[in-house]
Write an enzyme that holds these catalytic residues in place. Structure first.
Site, PDB file in Angstrom:
ATOM      1  N   GLU A 120       9.599  -0.296   8.488  1.00  9.88           N
ATOM      2  CA  GLU A 120      10.275  -0.366   7.074  1.00  9.88           C
ATOM      3  C   GLU A 120      11.379   1.099   6.608  1.00  9.88           C
ATOM      4  O   GLU A 120      10.695   2.109   6.702  1.00  9.88           O
ATOM      5  CB  GLU A 120       9.375  -0.623   5.944  1.00  9.88           C
ATOM      6  CG  GLU A 120       9.744  -0.665   4.470  1.00  9.88           C
ATOM      7  CD  GLU A 120       9.511   0.318   3.638  1.00  9.88           C
ATOM      8  OE1 GLU A 120       8.493   0.981   3.623  1.00  9.88           O
ATOM      9  OE2 GLU A 120      10.506   1.102   3.280  1.00  9.88           O
ATOM     10  N   GLU A 126       0.510  12.205  -0.444  1.00  3.24           N
ATOM     11  CA  GLU A 126      -0.424  11.456   0.433  1.00  3.24           C
ATOM     12  C   GLU A 126      -0.799  12.103   1.465  1.00  3.24           C
ATOM     13  O   GLU A 126       0.052  12.916   2.284  1.00  3.24           O
ATOM     14  CB  GLU A 126       0.515  10.325   0.976  1.00  3.24           C
ATOM     15  CG  GLU A 126       0.784   9.237  -0.099  1.00  3.24           C
ATOM     16  CD  GLU A 126       1.815   8.172   0.271  1.00  3.24           C
ATOM     17  OE1 GLU A 126       1.782   7.998   1.386  1.00  3.24           O
ATOM     18  OE2 GLU A 126       2.323   7.470  -0.853  1.00  3.24           O
ATOM     19  N   ARG A 165       5.824  12.972  -2.189  1.00  6.34           N
ATOM     20  CA  ARG A 165       4.538  12.339  -1.982  1.00  6.34           C
ATOM     21  C   ARG A 165       3.237  12.883  -1.469  1.00  6.34           C
ATOM     22  O   ARG A 165       3.181  13.549  -0.704  1.00  6.34           O
ATOM     23  CB  ARG A 165       4.771  10.841  -0.849  1.00  6.34           C
ATOM     24  CG  ARG A 165       5.885  10.250  -1.351  1.00  6.34           C
ATOM     25  CD  ARG A 165       5.632   9.152  -2.103  1.00  6.34           C
ATOM     26  NE  ARG A 165       6.896   8.520  -2.909  1.00  6.34           N
ATOM     27  CZ  ARG A 165       7.664   7.296  -2.248  1.00  6.34           C
ATOM     28  NH1 ARG A 165       7.016   6.866  -0.984  1.00  6.34           N
ATOM     29  NH2 ARG A 165       8.688   6.933  -2.677  1.00  6.34           N
ATOM     30  N   SER A 204      12.910  -0.367   0.543  1.00  5.91           N
ATOM     31  CA  SER A 204      12.072  -1.050  -0.290  1.00  5.91           C
ATOM     32  C   SER A 204      12.869  -1.290  -1.597  1.00  5.91           C
ATOM     33  O   SER A 204      13.276  -0.154  -2.068  1.00  5.91           O
ATOM     34  CB  SER A 204      10.491  -0.757  -0.242  1.00  5.91           C
ATOM     35  OG  SER A 204       9.739  -1.328  -0.909  1.00  5.91           O
ATOM     36  N   ARG A 235       5.354   8.961  10.749  1.00  9.59           N
ATOM     37  CA  ARG A 235       6.446   8.671   9.889  1.00  9.59           C
ATOM     38  C   ARG A 235       6.214   8.978   8.450  1.00  9.59           C
ATOM     39  O   ARG A 235       6.901   8.601   7.492  1.00  9.59           O
ATOM     40  CB  ARG A 235       6.773   7.045  10.003  1.00  9.59           C
ATOM     41  CG  ARG A 235       5.669   6.313   9.839  1.00  9.59           C
ATOM     42  CD  ARG A 235       6.103   5.014   9.808  1.00  9.59           C
ATOM     43  NE  ARG A 235       4.730   3.955   9.164  1.00  9.59           N
ATOM     44  CZ  ARG A 235       5.471   2.756   8.356  1.00  9.59           C
ATOM     45  NH1 ARG A 235       6.668   2.393   8.799  1.00  9.59           N
ATOM     46  NH2 ARG A 235       4.626   2.023   7.709  1.00  9.59           N
ATOM     47  N   HIS A 236       5.233   9.954   8.173  1.00  9.67           N
ATOM     48  CA  HIS A 236       5.106  10.374   6.725  1.00  9.67           C
ATOM     49  C   HIS A 236       5.149  11.744   6.521  1.00  9.67           C
ATOM     50  O   HIS A 236       5.050  12.432   7.394  1.00  9.67           O
ATOM     51  CB  HIS A 236       3.739   9.952   6.319  1.00  9.67           C
ATOM     52  CG  HIS A 236       3.372   8.357   5.992  1.00  9.67           C
ATOM     53  ND1 HIS A 236       3.029   7.902   6.921  1.00  9.67           N
ATOM     54  CD2 HIS A 236       3.716   7.691   5.006  1.00  9.67           C
ATOM     55  CE1 HIS A 236       2.966   6.472   6.491  1.00  9.67           C
ATOM     56  NE2 HIS A 236       3.297   6.515   5.285  1.00  9.67           N
ATOM     57  N   ARG A 295      14.021   8.444   7.741  1.00  7.02           N
ATOM     58  CA  ARG A 295      13.470   7.180   8.542  1.00  7.02           C
ATOM     59  C   ARG A 295      14.680   6.812   9.178  1.00  7.02           C
ATOM     60  O   ARG A 295      14.568   6.236  10.417  1.00  7.02           O
ATOM     61  CB  ARG A 295      12.617   6.489   7.786  1.00  7.02           C
ATOM     62  CG  ARG A 295      11.245   6.833   7.402  1.00  7.02           C
ATOM     63  CD  ARG A 295      10.616   5.649   7.086  1.00  7.02           C
ATOM     64  NE  ARG A 295       9.152   6.021   6.828  1.00  7.02           N
ATOM     65  CZ  ARG A 295       8.261   5.261   6.394  1.00  7.02           C
ATOM     66  NH1 ARG A 295       8.473   3.951   5.943  1.00  7.02           N
ATOM     67  NH2 ARG A 295       7.013   5.721   6.027  1.00  7.02           N
TER      68      ARG A 295
END
Lengths: 573, 573
Positions: B496, B341, B339, B499, B347-348, B547
């Site tokens: 979360e 991002e 990712r 998903s 948490r990333h 996670r």
């Protein structure tokens, strides 16, 4: 019901099929039969006769009209479809309802299933209409096909099958996903993989429609023997070329061969893990994004990383070794490995699945070699024991000699291998006799594989003690002969599947070897730092998952062992 | 031998330690004692006396010389080290020999070990000299520490320990890898994890030396309670900050906490696979190099691919779905997910390990939801049952409330969750009351987690039926309410972790939804093509391994659950 061989059809068709009513006889009129007579005006008799005839004609017309009306009524009644609710196209599946239906998996069929009503989702594999009232359909769930029989029945039948329903079924394209309801019967079927049972179809719905198909599953699954038949028999079969298959991989994956190949692939991973778990190994996940290019910069993919550059890991080598320095003692990883090599061969891909392990050594690097060997033997034995059905399915399309391995694996010193080659007349790429410290060409590896198979009756062996000069800088040299190293390759059918070694764990010596290999130690300071914190003596190896699968099954091309292969020219699908 | 508490030392030290010989008394000479006398030339008596004195001096000198020689001999004898063969630095381990030594693993110690001679490789964890003749060493193998005792012995001892050997041992830096030989004894030890045994050291060799250490394992393993002691007691402890740990991850990984965390991480993968294998799933390996950017182009890493560009897969979504279209029915994959991002949160990460699954649906997408739920419950239960030791070790450093879950998992409709939040006074980012179809902010997710824990006594629940507008284009809409979708998120401790959804399997509808989401269908033609060949209704989900580990253990930062974490600012080590 048996497969649709004409002679058997009558015997197996349900006896209760009502014959379609024959149309009523055409109304007959008493025309003709006039007597000879005088030409003069009508006599009394004549008038009487005419009135009688008129009356007769009127009655006939009335009868004809009545019969015509009756016929129309009959025809209308026939056109009405009492089986409407038993077939058709289902609405888009949006999880509208949940009835807790027990959907049949073909794999679960057994004696107890006979006579049971079942519902199942399957692909329509193929279809053979048999006259106007019977159609044989073959349904597929993964590697299994089940024969279905659809027979037009009378409207008094509880589970009516109408002509319209039959017509609908015969127009369903193959590969359509259907939802079928019916009753399981004992049968003798030759054209399906399930040969003891068939299903008497009572309902059939189209669940998912398909577009144009690039090729049929049958053509894609065709064994080599079919093509051989073309030479002697008057038959024609379409051969689906590998690029076509890979372009339409989703279609190709549906063949029994591919369904079996990827079960074998999955089994290799399971057997790998199970063995290593039993030996105290820990599974790790190391990052594929690297801050520096490891090993050789030339074959590394570059990634734009925010405002900088990252590199895709060519192996988990560095991470594995750091995990050992971090005291995990024995680790393994299954993960993607990236090679930016522009090699377009049967055995190279730009991305493959690496099965890697690394372990601390107590006394000797042969502890590692033996662990790798036991792990591979565990895989070979596990496949033969538990996946013989899958192997048999694959052999049909890719026939090959049984993969041979010994109870005690042959470990051949590299020099010994070169000697065997030299004595057998092997030459280098320039046609000169090979030297015992040369690098071994791919050609000669295959040649050696044949020589070893002949002499030792094995397709699997280990070459040990490679010359130091042809191994990576981090390889530990032999303790007595500085031209040799504590390194090894493992071979299957004459192709390398695993490469490994004892690694240099001393940072000063490692830096010295880097320099000798033309690598600036500062460029790999992260790697060196791990060893400055102290790493136990250790070694390991890396296996290419797809190579093991390709060579065990002799698939001829590594792409056949990869779900969605990647090479310099292929990034899709 | 017990741990080195002063009072116990004498009692436990071997009685046979010979006292060092006291040095011989200094040679005494009969100087002085002269009588009074005449000043004239020497008398006969005087000469006689002088001769006598000269004789005396000569004898004294001879005696002194003899004594000096004896002293030197004694000193030389003392300097000679009869224990030389029992300690020192080993040559570089190049697999010089293999004796089949049975090397001890601390984990295998038991009652039968007492009295046995053992050899083991371990790290020197720490050391406490006790006077001049005894040193207590603590040896570490992964999470276990064993006390070793080194006592200077006489030269008649079969396994002599000399002063020199003791001195050598006390100078070994911690973290050095040593090879130790000795005898296992029963003991009561408080300062090591192994508290019933210790080893009487007979030989100790340095196998691998270490450089400067960035911090000690003890400091890195220090529990929060130690730092709390600093407030009330006169103690000082060094806190090792997370960036320092990550910069020196190899060192950090050696703490018992990290050794345990990565055993738990590995267990999660094993439990995931074991459950899915039992449910007929097939493990797949899909390519991370993609020809087109899937999902959103903004957060995709670009790769230079020969003369073109490739993209790193943001999830195996497309491949999983194609495998379903290829009739594998149920598949899972464990692999890296990328990712791009620029999120720098707790948490990333830019790369993490995805546990993904996809399965065909028979009647309802809740079949998928229930499979995912059973799989997660299997993980939670498996961890509690089989990894309670590891969890206990981790809790020491990261104390937290027990992770609560119910026998029957709470499935809360999204709207219901929003209602709970609204009634509890939750607001959106602008401080307004939240609407029931809003996206749920991370803050509110955590808030809902607390509300659910309070009301339902669980840290694990499912939110079902998300608004269609806030889910990806490929999400299947609800069959009756077009504003809702057949999708769900799973939560642990208010965050979360998973998903998923039923996916749209109809290519025309998928193209329509793409357009609605502003995506040109032609740009994802490969994806659409798979569905044109017919895919059964299906759904799935993806879990972030790190996670799950972070939240189950409440580690507070996802980097602690990743072996070598990657974020926008970290690509090393």
């Amino acid at each position: 019901m048996s497969e649709p061989v004409p002679n058997e059809t009558q015997a197996t068709a349900p006896a209760a099929v009502p014959a379609t009513e024959t149309t009523a006889p055409a109304p007959t009129t008493d025309a003709g039969g006039e007597g000879e007579g005088a030409p003069a005006g009508p006599s009394k008799n004549e008038l009487k006769k005419r009135a009688k005839e008129a009356e007769k004609a009127k009655k006939a017309a009335e009868r004809a009209a009545r019969e015509e009306a009756e016929k129309k009524q009959r025809e209308a009644k026939e056109a009405e479809d009492h089986a409407k609710q038993n077939y058709g196209k289902l609405p888009l599946h949006q999880s509208q309802e949940r009835n807790g239906q027990n959907r049949l998996k073909f794999a679960d069929l057994n004696e107890k299933s006979v006579g049971q009503r079942v519902i199942f989702r399957a692909r329509l594999h193929n279809m053979r209409p048999q006259g106007a009232k019977i159609v044989f359909l073959s349904f597929r769930q993964q590697t299994l096909t089940l024969q279905g029989v659809l027979v037009v029945s009378g409207d008094k039948d509880e589970h009516q099958v109408s002509k319209q329903m039959l017509k609908y079924a015969t127009l369903i394209p193959t590969e359509t996903i259907v939802l079928v309801e019916g009753v399981i019967k004992s049968a003798e079927v030759k054209s399906c993989t399930i040969q003891n049972y068939e299903v008497g179809i009572q309902k059939i719905f189209t669940a998912v429609e398909v577009g144009d198909l690039p090729f049929s599953v049958d053509d894609a699954a065709r064994p080599e023997s079919d093509f051989q038949r073309m030479e002697t028999e008057d038959v024609q079969f379409a051969r689906v070329a590998l690029p076509t298959r890979l372009d339409n991989r989703v279609m190709d994956l549906r063949t029994p061969t591919n369904q079996a190949i990827f079960r074998v692939q999955s089994a290799v991973c399971n057997l790998f893990r199970n063995y290593l778990d039993s030996q105290g190994f820990l599974e790790i996940h190391s990052p594929k994004l690297q801050g520096a290019a490891t090993e050789s910069g030339a074959s590394v993919f570059k990634v734009s990383y925010f405002n900088g550059t990252a590199f895709l890991a060519q192996s988990p080598q560095l991470a594995k070794q750091m995990a050992i320095a971090g005291d995990f003692e024995r680790v393994y990883e299954i993960g993607p490995v990236f090679r930016a090599e522009d090699s377009n061969t049967h055995r190279h891909m730009t991305e493959f699945t690496g099965l890697d392990l690394e372990m601390a050594i107590e006394e000797h690097y042969h502890e590692v070699l033996e662990t790798l060997d036991s792990m591979l033997l565990n895989i070979f034995k596990g496949l033969k024991e538990k996946f013989s059905n899958e192997i048999e399915v694959i052999r049909k399309q890719f026939p090959c000699e049984e993969f041979l391995f010994l109870e005690k694996t042959l470990v051949l010193p590299f020099k010994e291998g070169m000697k065997m080659l030299r004595e057998a007349g092997a030459t280098d790429s320039e046609g000169n006799p090979i030297g015992e410290m040369d690098d071994m060409s791919t050609e000669n590896e295959k040649f050696l594989g044949r020589l070893v198979r002949e002499k030792y009756k094995t397709d699997y062996f280990i070459l040990d003690k490679f010359p130091l000069a042809i191994r990576p800088f981090y390889t530990m040299p032999d303790p007595t002969d500085p031209t040799l190293s504590n390194s090894y390759d493992f071979f299957m059918r004459g192709e390398e599947i695993l490469s490994g070694a004892q690694r240099i764990h001393d940072p000063a010596f490692l830096a010295e070897r880097m320099k000798a290999a033309g690598i600036e130690p500062a460029s790999m300071s992260g790697y060196l730092d791990a060893f400055k914190l102290g790493a136990p003596p250790h070694g390991g190896g890396g296996i290419g998952l797809e190579r093991v699968v390709m060579l065990f099954l002799k698939l001829g091309n590594i792409r056949r062992a990869s779900l969605f292969p990647r090479d310099p020219k292929r990034l899709n699908p």
